[in-house]
Design a protein around this motif. Structure first.
Motif, PDB file in Angstrom:
ATOM      1  N   TYR A 168     -26.275 -24.384  -7.261  1.00 50.36           N
ATOM      2  CA  TYR A 168     -25.613 -23.312  -6.536  1.00 50.36           C
ATOM      3  C   TYR A 168     -26.648 -22.572  -5.701  1.00 50.36           C
ATOM      4  CZ  TYR A 168     -21.624 -24.318  -9.467  1.00 50.36           C
ATOM      5  OH  TYR A 168     -20.569 -24.946 -10.081  1.00 50.36           O
ATOM      6  N   TRP A 169     -26.299 -22.293  -4.457  1.00 50.70           N
ATOM      7  CA  TRP A 169     -27.252 -21.753  -3.486  1.00 50.70           C
ATOM      8  C   TRP A 169     -26.770 -20.382  -3.036  1.00 50.70           C
ATOM      9  CZ3 TRP A 169     -31.434 -24.934  -3.025  1.00 50.70           C
ATOM     10  CH2 TRP A 169     -31.261 -26.234  -3.512  1.00 50.70           C
ATOM     11  N   SER A 170     -27.536 -19.341  -3.364  1.00 47.93           N
ATOM     12  CA  SER A 170     -27.080 -17.962  -3.223  1.00 47.93           C
ATOM     13  C   SER A 170     -27.915 -17.149  -2.242  1.00 47.93           C
ATOM     14  CB  SER A 170     -27.115 -17.243  -4.575  1.00 47.93           C
ATOM     15  OG  SER A 170     -26.057 -17.674  -5.403  1.00 47.93           O
ATOM     16  N   ILE A 199     -22.986 -20.779  -1.937  1.00 45.31           N
ATOM     17  CA  ILE A 199     -22.328 -22.014  -1.559  1.00 45.31           C
ATOM     18  C   ILE A 199     -22.788 -23.063  -2.563  1.00 45.31           C
ATOM     19  CG2 ILE A 199     -24.093 -22.644   0.172  1.00 45.31           C
ATOM     20  CD1 ILE A 199     -21.690 -23.895   1.777  1.00 45.31           C
ATOM     21  N   ALA A 200     -21.831 -23.757  -3.179  1.00 44.27           N
ATOM     22  CA  ALA A 200     -22.134 -24.724  -4.220  1.00 44.27           C
ATOM     23  C   ALA A 200     -22.496 -26.082  -3.631  1.00 44.27           C
ATOM     24  CB  ALA A 200     -20.939 -24.881  -5.160  1.00 44.27           C
ATOM     25  N   TYR A 201     -22.976 -26.960  -4.493  1.00 50.25           N
ATOM     26  CA  TYR A 201     -23.327 -28.325  -4.095  1.00 50.25           C
ATOM     27  C   TYR A 201     -22.146 -29.055  -3.441  1.00 50.25           C
ATOM     28  CZ  TYR A 201     -20.773 -29.395  -8.353  1.00 50.25           C
ATOM     29  OH  TYR A 201     -19.788 -29.491  -9.314  1.00 50.25           O
ATOM     30  N   SER A 202     -20.930 -28.681  -3.842  1.00 45.45           N
ATOM     31  CA  SER A 202     -19.719 -29.297  -3.320  1.00 45.45           C
ATOM     32  C   SER A 202     -19.301 -28.745  -1.960  1.00 45.45           C
ATOM     33  CB  SER A 202     -18.574 -29.083  -4.304  1.00 45.45           C
ATOM     34  OG  SER A 202     -18.321 -27.701  -4.465  1.00 45.45           O
ATOM     35  N   GLY A 203     -19.905 -27.626  -1.548  1.00 42.66           N
ATOM     36  CA  GLY A 203     -19.518 -26.945  -0.329  1.00 42.66           C
ATOM     37  C   GLY A 203     -18.594 -25.760  -0.541  1.00 42.66           C
ATOM     38  N   CYS A 233     -32.911 -15.910  -0.397  1.00 39.58           N
ATOM     39  CA  CYS A 233     -32.091 -17.030  -0.831  1.00 39.58           C
ATOM     40  C   CYS A 233     -32.672 -17.566  -2.133  1.00 39.58           C
ATOM     41  CB  CYS A 233     -31.981 -18.135   0.231  1.00 39.58           C
ATOM     42  SG  CYS A 233     -33.521 -18.808   0.892  1.00 39.58           S
ATOM     43  N   ALA A 234     -31.800 -18.116  -2.990  1.00 40.74           N
ATOM     44  CA  ALA A 234     -32.210 -18.572  -4.308  1.00 40.74           C
ATOM     45  C   ALA A 234     -31.249 -19.648  -4.790  1.00 40.74           C
ATOM     46  CB  ALA A 234     -32.233 -17.403  -5.299  1.00 40.74           C
ATOM     47  N   THR A 235     -31.680 -20.425  -5.798  1.00 37.93           N
ATOM     48  CA  THR A 235     -30.840 -21.492  -6.333  1.00 37.93           C
ATOM     49  C   THR A 235     -30.843 -21.477  -7.854  1.00 37.93           C
ATOM     50  OG1 THR A 235     -30.340 -23.871  -6.213  1.00 37.93           O
ATOM     51  CG2 THR A 235     -32.664 -23.250  -6.341  1.00 37.93           C
ATOM     52  N   ALA A 236     -29.734 -21.916  -8.437  1.00 34.71           N
ATOM     53  CA  ALA A 236     -29.578 -22.004  -9.885  1.00 34.71           C
ATOM     54  C   ALA A 236     -28.799 -23.256 -10.236  1.00 34.71           C
ATOM     55  CB  ALA A 236     -28.853 -20.774 -10.429  1.00 34.71           C
ATOM     56  N   TRP A 237     -29.058 -23.800 -11.421  1.00 37.93           N
ATOM     57  CA  TRP A 237     -28.319 -24.940 -11.940  1.00 37.93           C
ATOM     58  C   TRP A 237     -27.273 -24.445 -12.937  1.00 37.93           C
ATOM     59  CZ3 TRP A 237     -27.012 -27.018 -16.589  1.00 37.93           C
ATOM     60  CH2 TRP A 237     -26.529 -28.332 -16.589  1.00 37.93           C
ATOM     61  N   ALA A 238     -26.065 -24.983 -12.841  1.00 34.69           N
ATOM     62  CA  ALA A 238     -25.012 -24.654 -13.785  1.00 34.69           C
ATOM     63  C   ALA A 238     -24.005 -25.790 -13.843  1.00 34.69           C
ATOM     64  CB  ALA A 238     -24.309 -23.361 -13.409  1.00 34.69           C
ATOM     65  N   TYR A 239     -23.503 -26.096 -15.052  1.00 34.82           N
ATOM     66  CA  TYR A 239     -22.562 -27.202 -15.210  1.00 34.82           C
ATOM     67  C   TYR A 239     -21.170 -26.860 -14.681  1.00 34.82           C
ATOM     68  CZ  TYR A 239     -20.332 -31.266 -17.274  1.00 34.82           C
ATOM     69  OH  TYR A 239     -19.649 -32.436 -17.463  1.00 34.82           O
ATOM     70  N   ASP A 273     -18.731 -23.535 -12.535  1.00 30.67           N
ATOM     71  CA  ASP A 273     -18.874 -22.413 -11.624  1.00 30.67           C
ATOM     72  C   ASP A 273     -18.620 -21.054 -12.274  1.00 30.67           C
ATOM     73  OD1 ASP A 273     -15.663 -22.914  -9.883  1.00 30.67           O
ATOM     74  OD2 ASP A 273     -16.136 -22.481 -11.970  1.00 30.67           O
ATOM     75  N   TYR A 274     -18.291 -21.025 -13.554  1.00 28.20           N
ATOM     76  CA  TYR A 274     -17.997 -19.761 -14.217  1.00 28.20           C
ATOM     77  C   TYR A 274     -19.205 -18.821 -14.191  1.00 28.20           C
ATOM     78  CZ  TYR A 274     -16.637 -16.325 -17.703  1.00 28.20           C
ATOM     79  OH  TYR A 274     -16.351 -15.153 -18.354  1.00 28.20           O
ATOM     80  N   GLY A 275     -20.351 -19.298 -14.646  1.00 30.03           N
ATOM     81  CA  GLY A 275     -21.554 -18.477 -14.658  1.00 30.03           C
ATOM     82  C   GLY A 275     -21.986 -18.045 -13.262  1.00 30.03           C
TER      83      GLY A 275
END
Length: 129
Positions: free
Chosen positions: A35-37, A53-57, A97-103, A105-107
């Protein structure tokens, strides 16, 4: 490792649109579960999550800024962008801008600042006439 760098004008006039670009290297913005914030910090205040914006768009924005915010991406350039419309002096801040990994989209939709693993150095944006 993943590196992020913000770019864009440092001065924006009131009522205009703030536009920033985050250039990503060392990883793809389409990689699963990333996830790209955009996050900002006004002078003398704490960090405020703007949206992702998530990996999926797919996109999701802070309720307080949703009406003025648009995040998009250019996968060919491995970049994502922030547009914040109708700006006022209260939008003056350092923007990250920053990025995080999450399984799921809730978090990420909670906007937790401490969940972000990699950050850009930040760029100062001043709104003034």
């Amino acid at each position: 490792q993943v590196q992020l760098q913000e770019s864009g004008p440092g001065l924006v006039k009131p009522s205009q649109t703030l536009s920033l670009t985050c250039t990503v290297s060392g990883g793809s913005i389409t990689t699963n579960y990333y996830y790209w914030s955009w996050i900002r910090q006004p002078p003398g205040k704490g960090l405020e999550w703007i949206g992702y914006i998530a990996y999926s768009g797919s996109t999701y924005y802070s309720p307080s800024l949703k009406s003025r915010t648009s995040i998009s991406r250019d996968t060919s350039k491995n970049q994502f962008t922030l547009q914040l419309s109708s700006v006022t002096p209260e939008d003056t801040a350092v923007y990250y801008c920053a990025t995080a990994w999450a399984y799921s989209d809730y978090g990420p939709r909670l906007g937790s600042i401490n969940s972000y693993d990699y950050w850009g150095q930040g760029t100062q944006v001043t709104v003034s006439s």
